[in-house]
Design a protein around this motif. Structure first.
Motif: not given
Length: 129
Positions: A45-46, A49-50, A53, A118-119, A121-122, A125-126
């Protein structure tokens, strides 16, 4: 014209396990099936996006503050998470602990539970986490 080719009966490529305790690793069943070993990861994720969120969770905290058992602790934990994310090299254990605690604090409020999930998950993914 008749087709002289013989058709084979269908083949069941399933798996049957019965009785006892089974520890199952990677499996592949069927034609051209493949099993992979190693860690499973999601596309990274970028940071943008984080950040979106984080802002969403902050907004939802403000909207649902009265429904939280401990709004001050929830706000503090979100601040800790944000501060750790702002570090040059965020520590995964610190992030996980903050996300776990944040998730516990928001449990009574469904929109917050979804947003914190969702946060999480983001954040996971960083790159580098």
């Amino acid at each position: 014209m008749s087709d002289d080719r013989r058709q084979d009966p269908p083949v069941n490529n399933g798996l049957m396990i019965s009785g006892g305790t089974h520890y199952v690793g990677n499996q592949a069943i069927g034609d051209h099936a493949q099993a992979f070993s190693g860690s499973v990861s999601f596309p990274p994720q970028d940071a943008e996006r984080t950040a979106e969120l984080l802002a969403l969770v902050e907004r939802l905290l403000a909207e649902h503050r009265a429904a939280l058992a401990d709004p001050e602790a929830t706000t503090r934990e979100l601040r800790r998470l944000r501060e750790e994310l702002d570090e040059a090299e965020p520590q995964p254990t610190v992030l996980r602990r903050a996300l776990d605690r944040l998730n516990e604090f928001v449990q009574p409020v469904t929109p917050l539970v979804v947003a914190v999930g969702q946060l999480a998950q983001s954040v996971q993914g960083l790159p580098g986490i």
